[in-house]
Design an enzyme around this catalytic site. Structure first.
Site, PDB file in Angstrom:
ATOM      1  N   SER A 114      34.175  35.185 132.540  1.00 44.93           N
ATOM      2  CA  SER A 114      33.825  34.821 131.168  1.00 44.93           C
ATOM      3  C   SER A 114      32.497  35.388 130.714  1.00 44.93           C
ATOM      4  O   SER A 114      32.238  35.504 129.532  1.00 44.93           O
ATOM      5  CB  SER A 114      33.775  33.296 131.033  1.00 44.93           C
ATOM      6  OG  SER A 114      32.784  32.754 131.882  1.00 44.93           O
ATOM      7  N   CYS A 115      31.615  35.756 131.635  1.00 43.20           N
ATOM      8  CA  CYS A 115      30.256  36.083 131.201  1.00 43.20           C
ATOM      9  C   CYS A 115      29.933  37.560 131.215  1.00 43.20           C
ATOM     10  O   CYS A 115      28.917  37.960 130.675  1.00 43.20           O
ATOM     11  CB  CYS A 115      29.227  35.351 132.064  1.00 43.20           C
ATOM     12  SG  CYS A 115      28.806  36.194 133.588  1.00 43.20           S
ATOM     13  N   GLY A 116      30.752  38.379 131.851  1.00 42.08           N
ATOM     14  CA  GLY A 116      30.469  39.810 131.815  1.00 42.08           C
ATOM     15  C   GLY A 116      29.151  40.147 132.466  1.00 42.08           C
ATOM     16  O   GLY A 116      28.961  39.908 133.641  1.00 42.08           O
ATOM     17  N   LEU A 117      28.204  40.665 131.701  1.00 41.84           N
ATOM     18  CA  LEU A 117      26.962  41.175 132.265  1.00 41.84           C
ATOM     19  C   LEU A 117      25.816  40.180 132.162  1.00 41.84           C
ATOM     20  O   LEU A 117      24.683  40.555 131.949  1.00 41.84           O
ATOM     21  CB  LEU A 117      26.589  42.492 131.565  1.00 41.84           C
ATOM     22  CG  LEU A 117      27.657  43.575 131.651  1.00 41.84           C
ATOM     23  CD1 LEU A 117      27.197  44.824 130.938  1.00 41.84           C
ATOM     24  CD2 LEU A 117      28.004  43.884 133.087  1.00 41.84           C
ATOM     25  N   CYS A 118      26.122  38.873 132.315  1.00 39.72           N
ATOM     26  CA  CYS A 118      25.070  37.869 132.187  1.00 39.72           C
ATOM     27  C   CYS A 118      23.978  38.017 133.237  1.00 39.72           C
ATOM     28  O   CYS A 118      22.906  37.451 133.103  1.00 39.72           O
ATOM     29  CB  CYS A 118      25.655  36.464 132.336  1.00 39.72           C
ATOM     30  SG  CYS A 118      27.068  36.143 131.316  1.00 39.72           S
TER      31      CYS A 118
END
Length: 275
Positions: A114-118
């Site tokens: 859900s957060c990708g490149l967090c």
């Protein structure tokens, strides 16, 4: 290799009555991406198109620009104690002369579906310089009525979603509305990486004149991935974030949100959408 769907027991309650039945769920498994044999990132994904996912991820990181940058993409054997191949570890071997980035200082090597490149340490670190800076000059124009028809075309092509109801999708279209490619995944950013990775493998980057449609919201990392692939028009059926709009404006991208039926909000690059 892991399956795209799995069956699980479920107690189903309908109209006050209960029954036990099997249910089809979307599969979610970890994928470790290695670069020249060294661990780079782990993402939770729906198995399938793993090589495209890995190279698409590296395009969005600014590591890859052309298919000639890659010597080989392989599954890693011996990923478990017994030496078996889980098909959950992919190594991308760069071609000779392609610079290897420093992957140890600013990245948290765990990402989620859900957060990708967090895991980036700062906003500045996320604003990776694209290899394809010509988005602002892309002359593509998309009729509003064509754009409005794309969500239904995307939904109609989602084969696994019909069985599970649990997948995001990304679709690549021409300005005339022709569906070029569609990928589904439990993670929004994975679906986009698979689209970009397949275009990379086919030698089609940058994606000049293309429209990228995502089934959820338009987050910063999705806009960044589109920018890195040279996509001039990004549309989403839900809302963008403020940083997503900022990046679209800075890069000259057209960003559309709340694309539902005949309605849409154009947050950047309105000159490309013709009425």
């Amino acid at each position: 290799m892991g399956r795209v769907t799995e069956r699980r027991r479920v107690v189903r309650i309908r109209n006050g009555g209960a029954g036990v039945r099997p249910d089809t769920l979307v599969a979610e498994e970890p994928l470790e991406i290695r670069l020249n044999g060294k661990p780079l990132a782990i993402t939770m994904r729906t198995p399938g198109d793993d090589f495209a996912l890995a190279v698409g991820f590296l395009v969005s990181e600014g590591v890859l620009a052309a298919a000639s940058d890659v010597q080989a993409v392989t599954y890693c054997e011996g990923a478990t104690e017994d030496g078996s191949n889980t098909y959950n570890v992919v190594n991308v071997q760069l071609a000779a002369g392609v610079p290897v980035p420093d992957i140890t200082l600013e990245r948290n090597v765990y990402t989620t579906s859900s957060c990708g490149l967090c895991g980036k340490a700062s906003l500045d670190a996320v604003r990776t310089a694209t290899r394809f800076p010509g988005i602002a000059a892309d002359p593509v124009r998309v009729p509003a009525e064509v754009l409005c028809a794309l969500p239904d075309r995307l939904r109609a092509a989602q084969k696994v979603f019909d069985r599970t109801g649990g997948l995001h999708a990304a679709g690549l279209f021409t300005a005339g509305g022709e569906l070029l490619d569609l990928r589904e995944d439990v993670g929004r950013h994975n679906a986009v990486d698979k689209i970009v990775g397949r275009a990379f493998q086919a030698g089609r980057l940058p994606l000049t004149g293309a429209v990228l449609l995502v089934s959820g919201r338009a987050s910063f990392e999705l806009v960044q991935k589109a920018v890195m692939a040279g996509v001039p028009v990004l549309a989403a059926v839900s809302a963008p974030s403020s940083l997503a709009v900022d990046l679209a404006l800075e890069s000259g991208m057209t960003l559309v949100g709340f694309l539902r039926g005949p309605d849409m909000n154009i947050y950047a690059g309105e000159e490309r959408i013709t009425l």
